[in-house]
Motif scaffolding. Sequence first.
Motif, PDB file in Angstrom:
ATOM      1  N   ALA A  22       0.817  -1.220   0.000  1.00 39.45           N
ATOM      2  CA  ALA A  22       0.000   0.000   0.000  1.00 39.45           C
ATOM      3  C   ALA A  22       0.846   1.262   0.000  1.00 39.45           C
ATOM      4  O   ALA A  22       0.353   2.334  -0.283  1.00 39.45           O
ATOM      5  N   LEU A  25       3.922   3.720  -4.498  1.00 40.65           N
ATOM      6  CA  LEU A  25       3.241   4.442  -5.564  1.00 40.65           C
ATOM      7  C   LEU A  25       4.069   4.399  -6.840  1.00 40.65           C
ATOM      8  O   LEU A  25       5.268   4.678  -6.817  1.00 40.65           O
ATOM      9  N   ARG A  86      -4.704  12.126  -7.939  1.00 42.62           N
ATOM     10  CA  ARG A  86      -4.831  10.807  -7.328  1.00 42.62           C
ATOM     11  C   ARG A  86      -4.779  10.931  -5.809  1.00 42.62           C
ATOM     12  O   ARG A  86      -4.193  11.869  -5.270  1.00 42.62           O
ATOM     13  N   MET A  88      -4.484   8.473  -2.071  1.00 42.27           N
ATOM     14  CA  MET A  88      -4.221   7.198  -1.429  1.00 42.27           C
ATOM     15  C   MET A  88      -4.477   7.319   0.066  1.00 42.27           C
ATOM     16  O   MET A  88      -4.106   8.312   0.693  1.00 42.27           O
ATOM     17  N   MET A 154      -3.823   2.230  -8.793  1.00 42.27           N
ATOM     18  CA  MET A 154      -3.355   2.652  -7.481  1.00 42.27           C
ATOM     19  C   MET A 154      -3.053   1.457  -6.580  1.00 42.27           C
ATOM     20  O   MET A 154      -3.585   0.361  -6.790  1.00 42.27           O
ATOM     21  N   GLN A 157      -5.455  -0.999  -0.734  1.00 40.70           N
ATOM     22  CA  GLN A 157      -5.498  -0.604   0.663  1.00 40.70           C
ATOM     23  C   GLN A 157      -5.183  -1.821   1.549  1.00 40.70           C
ATOM     24  O   GLN A 157      -5.157  -2.958   1.060  1.00 40.70           O
ATOM     25  N   ASN A 164      -8.406   2.990  -3.761  1.00 41.21           N
ATOM     26  CA  ASN A 164      -7.786   4.297  -3.930  1.00 41.21           C
ATOM     27  C   ASN A 164      -8.177   4.866  -5.294  1.00 41.21           C
ATOM     28  O   ASN A 164      -8.594   4.118  -6.184  1.00 41.21           O
TER      29      ASN A 164
END
Length: 228
Positions: A22, A25, A86, A88, A154, A157, A164
């Motif tokens: 998670a 990126l 975006r 997160m 993305m 989670q 996300n």
Amino acid sequence: MKTRILILLSAFALIFSVDAQAQKLKKFGGLTEKKIGPKTIKVPYTEVVSYMGYAAPGNEDEVKDGKKFYYIYVWIPAVAPELGVRMMSPVAGAKIKNATKSKSYEENAGSKDFFDTYITLERSSIISKDNITEEGVKSAKWTTLAKNDDSSEMPKQPSGSSYNSLLRYKSEASDPLKALTVGLYRVGFTTFKTGEVKGTFLAQVAAPIKLPGVVMAKTIEDLKKQFK
């Protein structure tokens, strides 16, 4: 007994691997694609501005369509051909270069709370910094340009779900309401599911060209401080 221990260790390993995933990126790519060997990739944005915050029940900005919305205000200083946004959640210690960190994030950086992100990109009728005031923002006309709930691009989670969000919007120069002009924008966010928005988050606004002077803040007061 050994079987139970192995099951517990496997469960912890799974949780750790999801949580670690998670935090990773990928580079934020735009709508332009480039073929490299057998793969086709989205060309990374050259301008990425990051904001890290913490959302909690009670500090929402507006209730809209039955949902509690929170806003991050963004000043775009030049005409842009495209914008990407975006979000997160949770942030959980992710290292993001040159990110603006809110006070609420710093106070809750260790929180494991997260929410199912749902984001919008809106443009206001304000095109001058001089008109950015609390009253001016309230009376401004806001146009929703794009929105997104779940994105497979993305990181997942901690729950293992791809909840996300990521959106890309290309300017429509022929339509004044849909063109990406100089002005005040905002990223709206809430949760798609019923429930409260609570947890740390990372929000990024990006463009395929350099836009010196892009500013992001949770409040109009903080936004104006960054102009000085």
